[in-house]
Design a protein around this motif. Structure first.
Motif, PDB file in Angstrom:
ATOM      1  N   ILE A 137     -16.915 -52.463 -72.616  1.00 35.92           N
ATOM      2  CA  ILE A 137     -16.965 -53.513 -73.639  1.00 35.92           C
ATOM      3  C   ILE A 137     -18.260 -54.308 -73.454  1.00 35.92           C
ATOM      4  O   ILE A 137     -18.569 -54.766 -72.355  1.00 35.92           O
ATOM      5  CB  ILE A 137     -15.756 -54.466 -73.518  1.00 35.92           C
ATOM      6  CG1 ILE A 137     -14.438 -53.689 -73.542  1.00 35.92           C
ATOM      7  CG2 ILE A 137     -15.779 -55.500 -74.644  1.00 35.92           C
ATOM      8  CD1 ILE A 137     -13.220 -54.539 -73.185  1.00 35.92           C
ATOM      9  N   ASP A 138     -19.018 -54.465 -74.528  1.00 32.27           N
ATOM     10  CA  ASP A 138     -20.320 -55.140 -74.439  1.00 32.27           C
ATOM     11  C   ASP A 138     -20.271 -56.595 -74.896  1.00 32.27           C
ATOM     12  O   ASP A 138     -21.169 -57.382 -74.592  1.00 32.27           O
ATOM     13  CB  ASP A 138     -21.354 -54.393 -75.299  1.00 32.27           C
ATOM     14  CG  ASP A 138     -21.423 -52.923 -74.940  1.00 32.27           C
ATOM     15  OD1 ASP A 138     -21.608 -52.619 -73.753  1.00 32.27           O
ATOM     16  OD2 ASP A 138     -21.236 -52.083 -75.844  1.00 32.27           O
ATOM     17  N   LEU A 139     -19.231 -56.929 -75.658  1.00 29.85           N
ATOM     18  CA  LEU A 139     -19.099 -58.306 -76.175  1.00 29.85           C
ATOM     19  C   LEU A 139     -17.614 -58.578 -76.396  1.00 29.85           C
ATOM     20  O   LEU A 139     -16.912 -57.725 -76.951  1.00 29.85           O
ATOM     21  CB  LEU A 139     -19.840 -58.448 -77.512  1.00 29.85           C
ATOM     22  CG  LEU A 139     -19.775 -59.830 -78.161  1.00 29.85           C
ATOM     23  CD1 LEU A 139     -20.821 -60.768 -77.551  1.00 29.85           C
ATOM     24  CD2 LEU A 139     -20.010 -59.752 -79.667  1.00 29.85           C
ATOM     25  N   ALA A 140     -17.144 -59.754 -75.965  1.00 28.88           N
ATOM     26  CA  ALA A 140     -15.752 -60.135 -76.234  1.00 28.88           C
ATOM     27  C   ALA A 140     -15.720 -61.578 -76.705  1.00 28.88           C
ATOM     28  O   ALA A 140     -16.471 -62.425 -76.195  1.00 28.88           O
ATOM     29  CB  ALA A 140     -14.901 -59.962 -74.975  1.00 28.88           C
ATOM     30  N   PHE A 141     -14.865 -61.829 -77.686  1.00 30.10           N
ATOM     31  CA  PHE A 141     -14.675 -63.191 -78.189  1.00 30.10           C
ATOM     32  C   PHE A 141     -13.189 -63.505 -78.091  1.00 30.10           C
ATOM     33  O   PHE A 141     -12.359 -62.805 -78.686  1.00 30.10           O
ATOM     34  CB  PHE A 141     -15.163 -63.299 -79.643  1.00 30.10           C
ATOM     35  CG  PHE A 141     -14.920 -64.654 -80.261  1.00 30.10           C
ATOM     36  CD1 PHE A 141     -15.412 -65.810 -79.658  1.00 30.10           C
ATOM     37  CD2 PHE A 141     -14.202 -64.777 -81.446  1.00 30.10           C
ATOM     38  CE1 PHE A 141     -15.191 -67.062 -80.233  1.00 30.10           C
ATOM     39  CE2 PHE A 141     -13.977 -66.026 -82.027  1.00 30.10           C
ATOM     40  CZ  PHE A 141     -14.480 -67.173 -81.418  1.00 30.10           C
ATOM     41  N   VAL A 142     -12.861 -64.556 -77.334  1.00 26.76           N
ATOM     42  CA  VAL A 142     -11.461 -64.918 -77.100  1.00 26.76           C
ATOM     43  C   VAL A 142     -11.143 -66.203 -77.858  1.00 26.76           C
ATOM     44  O   VAL A 142     -11.780 -67.244 -77.624  1.00 26.76           O
ATOM     45  CB  VAL A 142     -11.194 -65.107 -75.587  1.00 26.76           C
ATOM     46  CG1 VAL A 142      -9.747 -65.545 -75.348  1.00 26.76           C
ATOM     47  CG2 VAL A 142     -11.505 -63.830 -74.821  1.00 26.76           C
ATOM     48  N   ASP A 143     -10.154 -66.125 -78.766  1.00 25.71           N
ATOM     49  CA  ASP A 143      -9.807 -67.289 -79.597  1.00 25.71           C
ATOM     50  C   ASP A 143      -8.338 -67.172 -80.023  1.00 25.71           C
ATOM     51  O   ASP A 143      -8.032 -67.204 -81.204  1.00 25.71           O
ATOM     52  CB  ASP A 143     -10.735 -67.334 -80.828  1.00 25.71           C
ATOM     53  CG  ASP A 143     -10.523 -68.582 -81.675  1.00 25.71           C
ATOM     54  OD1 ASP A 143      -9.957 -69.563 -81.165  1.00 25.71           O
ATOM     55  OD2 ASP A 143     -10.935 -68.557 -82.855  1.00 25.71           O
TER      56      ASP A 143
END
Ligand SMILES: C[S@@+](CC[C@H](N)C(=O)[O-])C[C@H]1O[C@@H](n2cnc3c(N)ncnc32)[C@H](O)[C@@H]1O
Length: 220
Positions: A137-143
């Protein structure tokens, strides 16, 4: 401590910020309006336009082959990421709501990015734990749910490639993170922020963007 460099954001300044940042594209603008109209109360969960633009810029810089979003709602942040993916890049979206994400699916179709997005309707921790365990995984956004943040972090970090970015939203939680007596969601965010601070696998900064955004870079 010198806080004089930190600008307090008034309504007038916020209007100025929006006025001098790249605005939402037509599909995003329509999605803001649709979300407010259809889901008046929960619409406050949508990230604001300047944060969406920031997400697009970070995504374009990282050029992820594989990105993950935890907490999709009606799709604004996923659109911001998906529209900035490189050729062949994919975004995995995690949410539990068919109702809210059906609006996201429509927006992805309209924006021509639906073929880059894989939406899984299930508790995000199950979706993340089912991913291959090697770094990919190169980018993760947690919301999503704030109680889940530490678990999402621990599921994500071993799967992140060297130099990858993990972004986490609401880490100032309306300013309540500084209250040691906080309970519920702000207390969960306090635990998360302490967790990130002690994690030697990343270098991290909390940016005062919207409700607070952690930007963590996974060390190589
Ligand atoms: C703050 S909203 C996301 C807003 C979205 N990023 C945007 O900009 O429009 C949080 C989302 O997390 C989802 N959610 C809550 N608990 C979850 C869980 N355990 N697993 C996956 N998604 C969850 C909710 O259904 C909701 O859509």
């Amino acid at each position: 401590m010198d806080t004089s460099k930190n600008v307090r954001i008034t309504d007038e300044l916020y209007t100025y910020i929006l006025d001098h940042s790249t605005p939402p594209d037509p599909v995003q603008a329509e999605l803001i309006e649709r979300t407010h109209r259809s889901f008046a109360g929960p619409s406050g969960m949508q990230i604001p336009p300047e944060q969406g633009t920031f997400l697009s810029i970070l995504t374009a810089l990282v050029a992820p082959r594989f990105a993950v979003e935890v907490g999709t709602f009606t799709g604004y942040s996923s659109l911001a990421i998906a529209r900035a993916l490189p050729e062949g890049g994919k975004l995995l979206c995690c949410d539990v709501s068919e109702e809210w994400t059906s609006v996201a699916r429509e927006a992805w179709e309209k924006a021509g990015v639906a073929d880059r997005i894989d939406l899984r309707i299930a508790p995000a921790i199950e979706t993340l734990n089912a991913l291959p365990s090697h770094p990919h995984i190169d980018l993760a956004f947690v919301d999503a749910d704030k109680d889940g943040y530490v678990g999402y972090w621990e599921a994500l970090i071993p799967r992140m490639t060297p130099g990858a970015l993990v972004l986490a939203d609401n880490v100032l939680f309306g300013g309540h993170v500084v209250d040691p007596a906080a309970t519920g969601a702000p207390a969960a965010i306090r635990r998360f922020n302490e967790h990130v601070k002690k994690d030697p696998r990343v270098e991290a900064v909390i940016l005062p963007v919207a409700d607070g955004l952690t930007v963590a870079r996974v060390k190589g």
